[in-house]
Design a protein around this motif. Structure first.
Motif, PDB file in Angstrom:
ATOM      1  N   TRP A 101       0.915  -1.263  -0.080  1.00 19.80           N
ATOM      2  CA  TRP A 101       0.014  -0.009  -0.081  1.00 19.80           C
ATOM      3  C   TRP A 101       0.883   1.210  -0.086  1.00 19.80           C
ATOM      4  N   HIS A 125      -5.960  -1.157  -1.017  1.00 18.45           N
ATOM      5  CA  HIS A 125      -6.237  -1.813  -2.275  1.00 18.45           C
ATOM      6  C   HIS A 125      -5.775  -1.051  -3.568  1.00 18.45           C
ATOM      7  N   HIS A 126      -6.367  -0.283  -3.932  1.00 15.32           N
ATOM      8  CA  HIS A 126      -6.045   0.511  -5.202  1.00 15.32           C
ATOM      9  C   HIS A 126      -6.508   1.943  -5.098  1.00 15.32           C
ATOM     10  N   ALA A 140      -2.318   0.093  -8.489  1.00 17.34           N
ATOM     11  CA  ALA A 140      -2.610  -0.978  -7.867  1.00 17.34           C
ATOM     12  C   ALA A 140      -1.301  -1.909  -7.701  1.00 17.34           C
TER      13      ALA A 140
END
Length: 144
Positions: A101, A125-126, A140
């Motif tokens: 992350w 996550h993204h 990501a």
């Protein structure tokens, strides 16, 4: 043999988006195909009108030859809706979810400095972003 793809992105400013996507993807200007020595010679071979300058397009490629080529073409109409197809910028590297992350966030910050905009952050996550003309893409982690 599997089909190969190239991507084409319509835009208002090919030079601006070409520079952004070279930064985002690590791509370079695609060299002209043989026998042409310059992009201008290659472009002239298309027999297009004189008012269709080379600055209206950017041809980019992955210097390692892995990713698909990206053509960026100037069009007269503006973007009017959400993309139906978008690019995912995958950040490499292994590690813990927190380490992955952190790399995603760092890449998003780098792309903001290059002219991108963060649209939505899916923490852990993204990150959904937009290039300088509003084309959506995601940042990501790459597959482990």
């Amino acid at each position: 043999m599997a089909a190969r793809i190239s991507l084409t992105l319509d835009c208002r400013d090919a030079k601006l988006l070409g520079e952004f996507w070279k930064t985002a993807l690590g791509y370079v200007d695609e060299p002209p195909p043989a026998p042409f020595r310059t992009v201008e010679e290659w472009h002239a071979s298309f027999n297009l009108p004189d008012d269709d300058p080379v600055d209206d397009v950017a041809w980019l490629c992955d210097p390692d030859g892995v990713g698909p080529p990206l053509s960026i073409l100037k069009v007269p109409e503006p973007k009017t809706a959400k993309n139906r197809l978008h690019i995912d910028v995958r950040v490499p590297g292994h590690g813990t979810p927190d380490e992955r992350w952190a790399r995603i966030r760092a890449e998003a910050e780098r792309l903001v400095e290059a002219g991108g905009t963060v649209l939505k952050d899916f923490t852990g996550h993204h990150i959904v972003m937009a290039d300088p003309e509003g084309n959506e893409f995601c940042v990501a982690a790459a597959s482990a």
